[in-house]
Design a protein around this motif. Structure first.
Motif, short mmCIF file in Angstrom:
data_model
loop_
_atom_site.label_atom_id
_atom_site.label_comp_id
_atom_site.label_asym_id
_atom_site.label_seq_id
_atom_site.Cartn_x
_atom_site.Cartn_y
_atom_site.Cartn_z
N ASN A 1 3.69 2.99 -15.81
CA ASN A 1 3.18 2.91 -14.44
C ASN A 1 1.75 3.40 -14.31
OD1 ASN A 1 5.73 2.06 -13.81
ND2 ASN A 1 6.14 3.59 -12.27
N CYS B 1 -2.76 -2.44 -3.08
CA CYS B 1 -2.24 -1.46 -4.02
C CYS B 1 -3.30 -0.41 -4.34
CB CYS B 1 -1.77 -2.14 -5.30
SG CYS B 1 -0.33 -3.20 -5.08
N LEU B 2 -4.52 -0.86 -4.55
CA LEU B 2 -5.62 0.07 -4.85
C LEU B 2 -5.86 1.02 -3.68
CD1 LEU B 2 -8.16 -2.23 -6.71
CD2 LEU B 2 -6.99 -0.24 -7.65
N PRO C 1 -2.76 0.93 -11.67
CA PRO C 1 -4.04 0.94 -10.95
C PRO C 1 -5.17 0.26 -11.73
CG PRO C 1 -2.98 3.08 -10.82
CD PRO C 1 -2.22 2.29 -11.82
N TYR D 1 -3.19 3.68 -3.88
CA TYR D 1 -3.47 4.68 -4.91
C TYR D 1 -4.53 5.66 -4.42
CZ TYR D 1 -1.40 1.00 -7.87
OH TYR D 1 -0.59 0.04 -8.41
N GLU E 1 -3.47 8.17 -1.56
CA GLU E 1 -2.68 9.32 -2.00
C GLU E 1 -3.51 10.29 -2.81
OE1 GLU E 1 0.21 12.01 -2.30
OE2 GLU E 1 0.14 10.25 -0.97
N LEU E 2 -4.41 9.77 -3.63
CA LEU E 2 -5.28 10.66 -4.42
C LEU E 2 -6.19 11.48 -3.54
CD1 LEU E 2 -6.21 8.25 -7.36
CD2 LEU E 2 -4.77 10.29 -7.50
N ALA F 1 2.57 1.63 -3.45
CA ALA F 1 1.61 2.13 -4.44
C ALA F 1 1.38 3.63 -4.24
CB ALA F 1 0.30 1.36 -4.33
N ARG F 2 1.28 4.00 -2.98
CA ARG F 2 1.08 5.41 -2.67
C ARG F 2 2.28 6.24 -3.12
NH1 ARG F 2 -1.71 7.83 2.78
NH2 ARG F 2 -1.73 9.99 2.06
N LYS G 1 0.84 -1.20 0.00
CA LYS G 1 0.00 0.00 0.00
C LYS G 1 0.88 1.25 0.00
CE LYS G 1 -3.49 2.38 2.80
NZ LYS G 1 -4.30 2.33 4.05
N ILE H 1 2.06 7.19 -6.82
CA ILE H 1 1.15 8.30 -7.09
C ILE H 1 1.79 9.61 -6.63
CG2 ILE H 1 -1.13 9.27 -6.65
CD1 ILE H 1 -1.15 6.73 -8.35
#
Length: 424
Positions: A324, A409-410, A328, A413, A416-417, A295-296, A292, A299
């Motif tokens: 990359n 991973c999701l 996602p 993402y 961070e978004l 993945a962050r 996690k 982003i």
């Protein structure tokens, strides 16, 4: 080689689209065209393109002549530590055992540890080239920057407090960096798993590090565009590090730093024979948290580095960064595809888990074989034994690893978004 790899992958992509049109139509009868196109694109087409690009890049890359430095430069090793009482002594000892002629200075930066790490460091009989720097708990980036201020050498190496180095690690990573083009700002070392026998989760990661991560860095290194000079073991030119302001305070400080270097026109490469062993999560929950965070970090890099606006970044680096963007979408497709495929299969309909979708597996196995051959040859060169790995873990790695990590991973993402709270 870069253009040839792109062309071969593109031709295979076009052929795959033609082959998969009927499959898309079949899926659309049940799920609609939007979902059908989405699933086929991110389960078969994009991964297929990536497999071919990676395979061709590795298969036909030119073997560069080995250049050994006559004069080995002095270097400073930065070790940011937080609650590393169990491992820091072994880490320091592995640096002392390096077969390196230049001076190695060590800055251990304690980030406000609460487990007795600082007390242990002070009680050790440390050489004069080892310095302990105390800081409040502000995170890894702040610790690295604090240590960087004290660096007087032209080169800097970073390693984690739970990492141990192969005796030739510093020599090989410095040899790669000092004999590279003047534009090269950083060299990533090669990480393998130290605690590989602790649990089935560590055995899974052993395959990930020795095939997945190693293979990706081989390709990116060939194009002087290694996208992550990882903090666990990488070497840098000190002047350039200070020039860009060191590490930003964020979750993925190492990937952000690497992308900043690339966006400023510098190059980054990979020293495949500079081996370090790092501790990986032993529980599934901790592995999920790590992925996690990774993945962050990706982003974060896109948000902080203007990848597509920079005029200095090379075409190769820009292309590899662009790939990359699909991650996602692939992770989401996996979460939709696998459960739906099993449901259809339970009712006797192999609509999704069909021979077309299963073609990804043999392609993946062929790629794994090529990476393993290259890794084995590299280990022979430095007289390093090929470790025994779990066959069961390999099967799970090939078939399920990406799927079981996709939810984490999701979450990374999305976190961070949405600018959720960050922690080291």
């Amino acid at each position: 080689m870069f253009l040839i790899s792109i062309m071969c992958a593109s031709l295979c992509l076009i052929g795959s689209i033609c082959i998969n049109i009927n499959w898309i139509n079949d899926i659309a009868c049940y799920l609609g065209y939007f979902l059908a196109i989405y699933l086929v694109t991110f389960i078969a087409l994009i991964p297929g393109f990536n497999y071919v690009f990676t395979f061709i890049s590795l298969l036909f890359n030119k073997k560069k002549k080995k250049i050994c430095s006559k004069n080995e430069e002095d270097v400073t090793v930065l070790i940011p530590v937080y609650n590393a009482k169990k491992s820091i002594k072994e880490t320091i000892e592995s640096i002392k055992k390096q077969k390196y002629c230049g001076n190695i200075y060590i800055n251990v930066i304690d980030d406000g540890s609460t487990d007795g790490t600082l007390e242990l460091l002070k009680s050790m009989d440390l050489d004069s080239n080892i310095r302990i720097i105390e800081t409040e708990h502000k995170g890894k980036a702040e610790s690295l920057n604090k240590g960087l201020k004290e660096v007087k050498t032209d080169y800097t190496i970073t390693i984690d407090g739970d990492t141990i180095l192969h005796p030739l690690a510093v020599r090989n990573i410095m040899n790669k960096l000092t004999n590279s083009d003047n534009k090269t700002a950083a060299t990533a070392g090669c990480l393998f798993v130290k605690n590989n026998k602790r649990s089935f989760i560590t055995k899974l990661q052993e395959w990930d590090y020795s095939l997945g991560i190693f293979g990706v860095k081989l390709v990116q290194g060939n194009y002087n565009s290694t996208l992550v000079a990882q903090g666990a073991f990488s070497a840098y030119k000190t002047k350039i590090l200070k020039e860009i302001g060191g590490w930003e305070k964020c979750v993925g400080e190492d990937i952000v730093l690497t992308w900043q270097l690339l966006s400023n026109g510098y190059e980054t490469n990979f020293a495949k024979n500079a081996i370090a062993y790092t501790e990986v999560p032993e529980k599934f929950r901790d592995l999920g948290k790590q992925r996690k965070r990774w993945a962050r970090g990706m982003i974060e890099a896109f948000k902080k580095v203007k990848v597509f606006k920079s005029k200095k970044i090379s075409i190769k680096s820009r292309f590899l960064m662009f790939l990359n963007i699909f991650f996602p979408f692939i992770d989401l497709a996996l979460l939709i595809f696998v459960p739906l495929g099993l449901i259809f299969l339970a009712f006797g309909n192999p609509l999704l888990i069909s021979w077309i979708s299963l073609l990804v597996i043999p392609f993946g196995l062929l790629l794994c074989l090529l990476i393993e051959i290259k890794r084995k040859n590299m280990l022979k060169e430095i007289d390093c034994k090929l470790e025994k790995r779990s066959i069961l873990a390999f099967i799970v790695y090939v078939l399920l690893y990406a799927f079981i990590l996709a939810p984490y991973c999701l979450m990374g993402y999305i976190s961070e978004l949405m600018n959720l709270k960050k922690e080291w």
